[in-house]
Write an enzyme that holds these catalytic residues in place. Structure first.
Site: not given
Ligand code: DGL
Length: 269
Positions: A13-14, A156, A188, A76
């Site tokens: 994930d990001s 967050e 998300c 992600c």
């Molecule tokens: N992980 C991202 C998503 O599911 C959300 C957080 C980001 O913008 O990196 O789209």
């Protein structure tokens, strides 16, 4: 040397949000070893360009392949939306699961009136990936997407049941509810944590949590590939990140729903 079945599942994930997927995988597949990578130094991806996200995503995939994973789970939504195809090309025969395919499938199975809403980051919404995934299966479905970027920092911050979050959710949901959706995809990584609050604001709407549906799809894909780990009472969980911000552990454990033993920092690229 580990056998194919013992090799870990690579989840990425990001940032920290993909831990909601790890949590769902731990519950659905308790005997699987898991390696997680969260790009905490470069999060958020949801506001970045396609080219940048692709470059970052390929670096993460290289790292996971070097760690001998047997399957990849793109946790992600933003990465899945813009780089899913390239990741699949690179992975070859390896099972690659992603939150968008699984979420789209689950939404189609859930809706009764064929009107589906999606909330996600800006990049995911602009990519149109959810609508494409849904329309490839059923072209008659109405798909309404709504970017909901403010919800990421609110989650967050831990404001899961806060008045500010409630008003923000209400504002974002207005156009979707006006379109009479009966199903809402939480598109998300962060949004499953808001399920109780969103559920109260969208009372006659069924919420689709792509973390749960992706874990289900992963179980199916591993079984089909003969890669299910069925003899492992002591699974190994490793968490890698590109930065360890001050509150990473606290936030991560909230997403994961349990404590994190090993967190290691690695630099990619
Ligand atoms: N992980 C991202 C998503 O599911 C959300 C957080 C980001 O913008 O990196 O789209």
């Amino acid at each position: 040397m580990s056998t194919s079945k013992q090799r870990p599942i690579g989840v990425f994930d990001s940032g920290v949000g993909g831990l909601t997927n790890v949590r769902a995988l731990m519950e659905r597949l308790p005997m699987e070893n898991i390696i997680y990578f969260g790009d905490t130094a470069r999060v958020p991806y949801g506001t970045k360009s396609r080219a940048t996200i692709e470059t970052f995503a390929m670096q993460i995939v290289d790292f996971l392949l070097e760690n001998d994973v047997k399957a990849l789970v793109i946790a992600c939504n933003t990465i899945a939306a813009v780089a899913g195809q390239r990741i699949r090309q690179k992975a070859g025969n390896m099972p690659v699961l992603d939150v968008i395919s699984a979420g789209a499938e689950a939404a189609l199975q859930t809706t009764k009136n064929n009107r589906i809403g999606i909330i996600a980051t800006n990049t995911t919404v602009n990519s149109n990936a959810y609508a494409r995934a849904i329309h490839s299966k059923n072209n008659d479905t109405l798909v309404r997407t709504q970017a909901a970027p403010l919800l990421v920092p609110l989650v967050e911050e831990g404001w899961l049941d806060h008045e500010v979050t409630r008003l923000t959710v209400r504002e974002y949901l207005k156009p979707l509810l006006a379109d009479d959706i009966d199903t809402l995809v939480l598109g998300c990584t962060h949004f499953p944590l808001l399920k109780p609050l969103i559920g109260r604001e969208a009372q006659n709407v069924t919420l689709v949590d792509s973390a749960i549906t992706t874990a289900e799809a992963t179980a199916k894909a591993l079984a089909q590939a003969g890669l299910l780990n069925t003899e492992n009472d002591n699974p190994d969980y490793r968490f890698y990140v590109s930065d360890i911000p001050l509150r990473f552990r606290t936030i991560g454990e909230r997403f994961l729903g349990r404590s994190m033993e090993q967190i290691e920092m690695v630099t990619l690229g």
